[in-house]
Design a protein around this motif. Structure first.
Motif, short mmCIF file in Angstrom:
data_model
loop_
_atom_site.label_atom_id
_atom_site.label_comp_id
_atom_site.label_asym_id
_atom_site.label_seq_id
_atom_site.Cartn_x
_atom_site.Cartn_y
_atom_site.Cartn_z
N GLU A 137 0.84 -1.21 0.00
CA GLU A 137 0.00 0.00 0.00
C GLU A 137 0.87 1.25 0.00
O GLU A 137 0.50 2.28 -0.57
CB GLU A 137 -0.89 -0.03 1.26
CG GLU A 137 -2.07 0.93 1.22
CD GLU A 137 -3.14 0.57 0.22
OE1 GLU A 137 -4.05 1.39 0.06
OE2 GLU A 137 -3.07 -0.50 -0.41
N ARG A 160 1.77 1.96 -3.57
CA ARG A 160 0.62 2.51 -4.32
C ARG A 160 0.41 3.98 -4.00
O ARG A 160 0.14 4.80 -4.87
CB ARG A 160 -0.65 1.71 -3.99
CG ARG A 160 -1.83 2.03 -4.88
CD ARG A 160 -3.07 1.30 -4.42
NE ARG A 160 -3.53 1.76 -3.12
CZ ARG A 160 -4.25 2.88 -2.93
NH1 ARG A 160 -4.56 3.67 -3.94
NH2 ARG A 160 -4.63 3.22 -1.72
N THR A 161 0.58 4.34 -2.71
CA THR A 161 0.35 5.73 -2.29
C THR A 161 1.60 6.58 -2.36
O THR A 161 1.59 7.74 -1.96
CB THR A 161 -0.20 5.76 -0.83
OG1 THR A 161 0.71 5.03 0.01
CG2 THR A 161 -1.57 5.15 -0.73
#
Length: 220
Positions: free
Chosen positions: A90, A93-94
């Motif tokens: 994550e 992704r961020t």
């Protein structure tokens, strides 16, 4: 409730519950994670902490000082992308900058240094012969800065027995180098690190390749 770093609320190693026999303490406090994002709008906050000390909380960063260990140089360069994080996908992704995150940085400052130090322009293999010729003609005017015999001897001596890692040379041609963040952006307000080389670079290249393969299989 507040974030606490104590072990009062945790279970025993055997799995049994512990009874809280005292309240929380100031020295056990925790704060919200900085979750430093990759952005050109650099933002660093000053945080007053216990004992009147100061921490620098980076909220947005886009550059840092990266060292090239085998060549013993450091250059300030732009962070282009977060490509891998062992703890959480994550964070990739961020595009979150944390310690030990694997990022891609701009190779230009290191390329310039290499040309100046060794007299070799790395990462120009894939260009067509025609464009090379044009480039050489244009460079003839700019690079014809006279070099003394002493400097030429120095450069020749440096080139003796010097070999560049093929993986790094390959990265130079793409203009991006893989690096690891070794600073803690949420604590010191910086995203400094080092260029990946040797076994460590091979390890992360395999990891990223495997991740890409899984992604492709999932899409199919």
């Amino acid at each position: 409730m507040g974030i606490s770093r104590d072990s009062m609320h945790k279970r025993r190693a055997t799995g049994g519950k512990k009874k809280a026999w005292r309240k929380k303490r100031k020295y056990e406090l925790g704060r919200q994670p900085a979750m430093t994002k990759l952005s050109s709008n650099k933002t660093v906050r000053r945080v007053r902490v216990r004992g009147g000390n100061v921490k620098w909380r980076a909220l947005r960063l886009d550059s840092g000082n990266y060292s090239w260990g085998s060549e013993a140089i450091t250059r300030k360069t732009r962070i282009l992308e977060v490509v891998y994080n062992a703890s959480n996908n994550e964070l990739v992704r961020t595009q979150t900058l944390v310690k030990s995150a694997i990022v891609q940085v701009d190779a230009a400052p290191f390329k310039q240094w290499y040309l100046q130090h060794y007299g070799i322009d790395i990462g120009r293999k894939k260009k067509a012969a025609a464009t090379k010729k044009e480039g050489e003609d244009a460079e003839g005017a700019t690079q014809e800065t006279k070099k003394s015999n002493h400097l030429l001897r120095k450069i020749t001596k440096r080139q003796e027995g010097h070999k560049l890692d093929p993986h790094i040379e390959e990265q130079f041609s793409s203009g991006r180098l893989m690096a690891c963040i070794s600073a803690r952006p949420g604590q010191c307000g910086r995203a400094d690190g080092y260029i990946l080389e040797g076994k460590e670079l091979e390890f992360y290249m395999k990891k990223i390749q495997r991740k890409k393969g899984k992604g492709g299989a999932g899409a199919a």
